[in-house]
Design a protein around this motif. Structure first.
Motif, PDB file in Angstrom:
ATOM      1  N   LEU A 171       0.808  -1.217   0.000  1.00  9.57           N
ATOM      2  CA  LEU A 171       0.000   0.000   0.000  1.00  9.57           C
ATOM      3  C   LEU A 171       0.847   1.274   0.000  1.00  9.57           C
ATOM      4  N   GLN A 267      -1.707  -5.567   2.172  1.00 12.68           N
ATOM      5  CA  GLN A 267      -2.929  -6.343   2.284  1.00 12.68           C
ATOM      6  C   GLN A 267      -2.718  -7.696   1.625  1.00 12.68           C
ATOM      7  N   GLN A 336     -10.636  -3.803   4.302  1.00 14.76           N
ATOM      8  CA  GLN A 336      -9.541  -3.550   3.369  1.00 14.76           C
ATOM      9  C   GLN A 336      -9.728  -2.217   2.658  1.00 14.76           C
ATOM     10  N   THR A 337     -10.964  -1.831   2.393  1.00 18.36           N
ATOM     11  CA  THR A 337     -11.216  -0.502   1.825  1.00 18.36           C
ATOM     12  C   THR A 337     -10.752   0.576   2.797  1.00 18.36           C
ATOM     13  N   ARG A 340      -6.894   0.799   2.704  1.00 19.39           N
ATOM     14  CA  ARG A 340      -6.364   1.500   1.533  1.00 19.39           C
ATOM     15  C   ARG A 340      -6.586   3.006   1.642  1.00 19.39           C
ATOM     16  N   THR A 350      -2.979   3.092  -3.320  1.00 15.51           N
ATOM     17  CA  THR A 350      -4.265   2.419  -3.091  1.00 15.51           C
ATOM     18  C   THR A 350      -4.363   1.159  -3.945  1.00 15.51           C
TER      19      THR A 350
END
Length: 351
Positions: A171, A267, A336-337, A340, A350
């Motif tokens: 990320l 991630q 996970q959203t 990011r 992202t």
């Protein structure tokens, strides 16, 4: 009795061990470290994680270790205050030192679960009736099921699903963590400085004379995670070169720290979390990145969900693994959203 092997003794592993043993499984946990890990940042809990801790009978004990953080002060390049963040921004609904959570989870399982420290899985051979597991040090053994709870760079995932590069998504941030003397006088509070592609976060909580420090910066890949400490320190110094405020003494404290820890915000994204008799739980299967603030809660909820589906399926692992994934994926996708988005706020990408 169904024999299961869990790789990893941090949070997801012991939590899964607790529930599986309670439901009648014969559980072994293997951990690469020579002893229970006594390091790591404070961890926080949100949402359904409290239900999991309550079901394990440890919620009240975990609450006793609340860091009681009061909030974080935002500062500019000269250390002048520019704003305030509430305690919940970093500490969630409850925050405790990770070492305390790890000790509690180990204590409530150690009498019933076989723990094997200073060893790791070196190879697995899956067959119709089970999994043959070879270890780096111990003798080869047979298990009915194997679970990977061994983090972002999971050995179980690598052996059963393929190379790390196929699952790990960087990320755009890396950083170092360590502790030092509390020269800035923080008291259950933190300081955060964010400048372009660097960030400094430091706080003092359960030990008044100690300061926990995080120095993060933008990176193109997680390659530094696999390098030596000298090269990692050099990268941190290069990223913070020319910075004023508290940076010079923090860099010196970094070099002297005996709890130096380097990691990247990553991630883990997979199309499936199980392969035959092997399944993943926690960061090994679906890490949302530290920036999400959901790692510990997700590990506990994941372990609880996996064990519950195994029990409700009557031991049919294929049905259980499918149900576990169907139930948990929406929650993981949301986390996970968040991971990011938070990484992007601090200068990361992202992906």
């Amino acid at each position: 009795m169904t024999k299961v092997l869990i790789s990893g003794a941090s949070v997801a592993g012991p939590a899964l061990a607790y529930f599986l043993h309670r439901d009648g499984y014969d559980v072994t946990v293997v951990e690469r470290a020579t002893e229970l890990r006594d390091s790591g940042y404070a961890v926080d809990f949100r949402g359904a994680a409290f239900d999991v801790l309550e079901e394990m009978g440890v919620l009240a004990e975990v609450r006793e270790h609340d860091t009681k953080m009061r909030g974080t002060t935002l500062v500019d390049e000269k250390g002048v205050e520019t704003g305030q963040l509430p305690a919940e921004a970093f500490a969630g609904e409850l925050e405790v030192p990770k070492r305390e959570l790890t000790r509690i989870l180990h204590r409530i399982t150690a009498g019933d679960v076989e723990y094997v420290f200073d060893d790791s899985i070196s190879a697995m051979s899956r067959h119709e009736s089970g999994v043959t597991v070879r270890f780096e040090r111990g003798a080869t053994r047979e298990f009915d099921l194997v679970f990977g709870a061994d983090g972002v760079f999971s050995k179980v995932r690598e052996l059963a699903f393929g190379p790390h590069a196929d699952a790990v998504r960087h990320l755009g941030l890396s950083g170092v963590g360590f502790s030092t003397a509390n020269h800035v006088g923080l008291d259950h509070s933190g300081l955060l400085q964010h400048l372009d592609d660097t960030a400094i976060y430091m706080f003092s909580a359960d030990e008044a004379d100690r300061l926990t420090v995080s120095l993060s910066f933008a990176t193109a890949s997680p390659a530094l995670d696999r390098r030596g400490r000298h090269e990692q320190e050099q990268a941190v110094r290069a990223a913070f070169a020319g910075h004023g405020w508290q940076v010079p003494w923090l860099l010196e404290a970094m070099s002297q720290a005996d709890d130096f820890y380097f990691s990247s915000a990553c991630q883990v994204r997979l199309d499936r979390w199980s392969h035959g008799r092997v399944a993943l739980v926690g960061d090994a299967g679906y890490c949302a990145a530290p920036t999400s603030g959901m790692g510990t809660s997700q590990a506990l909820i994941g372990a609880w969900t996996l064990a519950r589906n195994l029990t409700s399926s009557g031991g049919d692992h294929a049905t259980a693994f499918s149900a576990y994934e169907a139930e948990l994926r929406p929650y993981v996708a949301e986390n996970q959203t968040k991971g990011r988005q938070a990484a992007a706020t601090f200068g990361g990408g992202t992906d």
